[in-house]
Scaffold this motif. Sequence first.
Motif, mmCIF file in Angstrom:
data_model
loop_
_atom_site.group_PDB
_atom_site.id
_atom_site.type_symbol
_atom_site.label_atom_id
_atom_site.label_comp_id
_atom_site.label_asym_id
_atom_site.label_seq_id
_atom_site.Cartn_x
_atom_site.Cartn_y
_atom_site.Cartn_z
ATOM 1 N N SER A 108 0.803 -1.231 0.000
ATOM 2 C CA SER A 108 0.000 0.000 0.000
ATOM 3 C C SER A 108 0.833 1.277 0.000
ATOM 4 O O SER A 108 0.360 2.323 0.437
ATOM 5 C CB SER A 108 -0.980 0.008 1.183
ATOM 6 N N GLY A 163 1.688 1.383 3.768
ATOM 7 C CA GLY A 163 0.699 2.444 3.711
ATOM 8 C C GLY A 163 1.253 3.848 3.607
ATOM 9 O O GLY A 163 0.475 4.810 3.589
ATOM 10 N N ALA A 164 2.553 3.989 3.514
ATOM 11 C CA ALA A 164 3.139 5.330 3.416
ATOM 12 C C ALA A 164 2.840 5.935 2.051
ATOM 13 O O ALA A 164 2.825 5.245 1.024
ATOM 14 C CB ALA A 164 4.645 5.272 3.642
ATOM 15 N N LYS A 165 2.611 7.245 2.040
ATOM 16 C CA LYS A 165 2.367 7.988 0.811
ATOM 17 C C LYS A 165 3.444 9.060 0.678
ATOM 18 O O LYS A 165 3.599 9.902 1.576
ATOM 19 C CB LYS A 165 0.989 8.656 0.829
ATOM 20 N N ALA A 193 5.419 3.540 8.692
ATOM 21 C CA ALA A 193 4.151 3.071 8.149
ATOM 22 C C ALA A 193 3.059 4.121 8.345
ATOM 23 O O ALA A 193 2.963 4.753 9.398
ATOM 24 C CB ALA A 193 3.744 1.767 8.832
ATOM 25 N N GLY A 194 2.249 4.318 7.311
ATOM 26 C CA GLY A 194 1.116 5.227 7.382
ATOM 27 C C GLY A 194 1.445 6.693 7.264
ATOM 28 O O GLY A 194 0.543 7.538 7.331
ATOM 29 N N SER A 195 2.695 7.026 7.050
ATOM 30 C CA SER A 195 3.093 8.432 6.961
ATOM 31 C C SER A 195 2.695 9.028 5.608
ATOM 32 O O SER A 195 2.582 8.326 4.597
ATOM 33 C CB SER A 195 4.607 8.569 7.141
#
Length: 269
Positions: free
Chosen positions: A184, A210-212, A227-229
């Motif tokens: 992701s 999930g990092a963008k 993760a998720g940043s």
Amino acid sequence: MAKTQAQLTEIDPVWQRISNEAQDAISTEPLLGGLIHATVLHHKTLEHALAYRMSQKLASGEMSEQLLREIADEAYAADPELGVAARADIVAVYERDPACHRFMQPLLYFKGFQAVQAYRVGHWLWRQGRKDMAYFVQMRVSEVFGIDIHPAARIGRGIMIDHAHSIVIGETAVVGDNVSMLHSVTLGGTGKEDDDRHPKIGNGVLIGAGAKVLGNIEIGHCSRIAAGSVVLEAVPPMKTVAGVPARIVGEAGCSQPSIMMDQLLSGEV
């Protein structure tokens, strides 16, 4: 004069190891004999095996296995770098993914590895000016693997994409050597501009699930993205960033984050 087994092993130890593992796998799981023979043991080189695997996975009613295999064989014959990069990717997956116990596994089972190798053929097509065919490969990779890599993106050697679901890498993105990313991850733009609009990922970077990373920004070598940043600004080399939007929370923690795969933020401030 025919080469001895020792000479073959010295010339291509990665392929020889895969071939040996394939023989062992058949002895322990005979029901997979057809798959393993067709994918590995029937071929003389890794390049031929990769071309066969790509054609099997991406074929559809719109494009036959035979045509896709001819395209891939042409790419590997014309550009030896494709095979070199594939070997580096196999070693990277084996060394960094604790679920990978044999060199054979990425070739047979791991969609992240398979998608990257298909992208490499698509990128070769793009560089040859065969852009519609490159787009077709991109489309089929997205449909089959759930991974969308634009064929114009530039990706280095030693890439490990773990789990790999929902990866997106945009047209002007650049990914350096020895990069690891989890599922992701998006390397995307920030709007509808039609220019150099995607991230530039340095060597040895670790990108968490999930990092963008958005926009034409540089992510310095050997840095970590938690993760998720959501990363909207450039990241200096050897730093850890986390949060939405991401900010620097500390040092990278080691000299090679993408190899160590340490995603914990303990000790960061």
